[in-house]
Design an enzyme around this catalytic site. Structure first.
Site, PDB file in Angstrom:
ATOM      1  N   GLU A  46       0.850  -1.194   0.000  1.00 26.59           N
ATOM      2  CA  GLU A  46       0.000   0.000   0.000  1.00 26.59           C
ATOM      3  C   GLU A  46       0.889   1.248   0.000  1.00 26.59           C
ATOM      4  OE1 GLU A  46      -2.350  -0.105   3.529  1.00 26.59           O
ATOM      5  OE2 GLU A  46      -3.624   1.604   2.991  1.00 26.59           O
ATOM      6  N   LYS A 117      -9.351   2.911  -2.157  1.00 24.80           N
ATOM      7  CA  LYS A 117      -9.693   2.222  -0.898  1.00 24.80           C
ATOM      8  C   LYS A 117     -11.005   2.761  -0.325  1.00 24.80           C
ATOM      9  CE  LYS A 117      -7.285   1.075   3.471  1.00 24.80           C
ATOM     10  NZ  LYS A 117      -6.041   1.395   4.253  1.00 24.80           N
ATOM     11  N   CYS A 151      -5.664  -3.313   2.039  1.00 22.46           N
ATOM     12  CA  CYS A 151      -5.457  -3.384   3.488  1.00 22.46           C
ATOM     13  C   CYS A 151      -6.763  -3.524   4.294  1.00 22.46           C
ATOM     14  CB  CYS A 151      -4.641  -2.180   3.958  1.00 22.46           C
ATOM     15  SG  CYS A 151      -3.752  -2.502   5.509  1.00 22.46           S
TER      16      CYS A 151
END
Lengths: 280, 280
Positions: A46, A117, A151
């Site tokens: 990330e 995200k 994540c």
């Protein structure tokens, strides 16, 4: 779908805010090493262009890049040069002043998808990143269908289920796990959640993580490639920069049967799950 | 909600089709032992009145009992006698000739809920059990909110999420896991899935399993009580009849925060999850 048995590599790296050139060089070197080790799919952490521990939005804005910036351009060149599929995270400067915690999937033809995200972690929410509101993408590649998320997204079983329902055979996830203590002998639950997500969906999952210290924050490491039965194919290394590699057969993920009469997708009772899509 | 710190017991037993009296005696003895060990909540395996390996529907029908049959009546008497909450599985004869793979939650006042397994495993589908179509129940008890589901139900993260959204602090699951080989050193994924379900929901999960052999089928064991962080509180025993016990504080499961800015329930994006409730 001629090619089903492929090598996947997860590059576990130490990166740092404020060292754009150093970060880019480290990622370039890891991609080259993974390619030379036979990888066809390479997963990067990330925010691999910037590091993570931004002091404030000004520092983040200065470090973020657009989709056609130098980092993604370099990754696309490397994908073309080595014949790779690359999934990596980057801080993306979007419209206006907005910054996203994004990931790309790149193949020899260039950027195939960009994902932002949707589930933000802790300080990311604190006047830094804007959450995405698109579903996690699943891309038809030369080796099979690959999903992308980032994540903390992995901690929402709904999100993992959705890419599996869209036919993902391999889910690639750039991650950046903070180090939390686990009881003695216990595997970090970040990895346990990936194992569960893999087995309940019969899908491979590859996560590339961060190691090292950054402005007082220690990172867990723990990059892992998990098979469609939910077991890690790679040794879990917590403290060191490394590239973990596994040879996987994506055909395993196209077979959703788990007994003579059971199938992880057709056994679902979606008509009973409507609560999942409703407000609290 | 005066009592939050309680002892939970999972009774891991060997049972057998065709031995109703033996099964009932073994369960009675386990409940008494758990009560004497200080348990306030006692979890029993799936189909604890009958065993599992039925030759055919006739054998199952002959062994199944209604909700007011001798097994549930005895469990209710034991719950009243010892001041227990009991969650156990039983083969239930319902309307007409239908048989369900059911579970009850019983407290000192009697049967509080009856749940019928919604996701059937393998031979259960083969002209034996009828699947339930009610949502998994969550019951307000003297110690807190307790959810109930059965074995293969646990492999659907949607189902676990739903009881957590309904406020379950402890999920009690009668199970009957067939023995499958796991790679050397790996925990069985049945337990991994429970760990993941516990931590992504911040909820305790207690599963009581079967051991031994039954008509050529070996059972895994692996009864476990997992905390709201996803870690087992009990030693995982695969080969032996045992009662595993843990003291838990249900207040831990009422706190859904996992960082200064994160919460496993309010961080969800249900408006993006509608796909979960739609047909394939």
């Amino acid at each position: 779908m001629s090619e089903t048995k492929i090598v996947v590599a997860c590059c576990q790296l130490s990166l740092a805010v404020g060292d754009a050139d150093g970060n880019r060089a480290k990622v370039r070197s890891a991609i080259s090493d993974a390619a030379r080790a036979g990888a066809r799919v390479v997963v990067l952490p990330e925010l691999a262009n910037t590091g993570y521990m931004f002091a404030d939005i000004d520092e983040l804005r200065a470090a973020a890049e657009p989709l056609n910036g130098p980092t993604i351009t370099e990754w696309a060149n490397l994908a073309a040069q080595y014949g790779l599929i690359i999934v990596g995270g980057f801080a993306e400067s979007g419209d206006g002043d907005l910054v996203y915690n994004s990931a790309v999937l790149i193949d020899e033809s260039g950027v195939r998808t960009r994902y932002r995200k949707a589930h933000l972690w802790d300080r990311e929410k604190d006047n830094l990143f804007t959450p995405g509101s698109d579903l996690p993408p699943v891309v038809d590649t030369a080796v099979g269908r690959i999903g992308v998320m980032i994540c903390y997204d992995l901690e929402f079983p709904e999100w993992i289920r959705m890419v599996a329902l869209d036919g993902a055979e391999l889910l690639c996830a750039p991650v950046n796990w903070p180090l939390y203590p686990a009881p003695n002998g216990e595997r970090p639950t970040e990895i346990v959640k990936i194992q569960a997500g893999a087995t309940v969906n019969r899908m491979f999952i590859a996560a590339a993580a961060r190691v090292g210290q950054e402005r007082g924050q220690a990172w867990l490491g723990g990059s892992v490639i998990v098979d469609a039965d939910g077991f890690p194919l790679t040794e879990i290394q917590l403290d060191t920069e490394t590239i973990v590699l596994a040879t996987i057969n994506l055909a395993d993920a196209r077979d959703k049967a788990i007994s003579e009469r059971n199938n992880v997708q057709t056994d679902r009772r979606p008509e009973l799950y409507s609560r999942i899509g409703k407000p609290l």
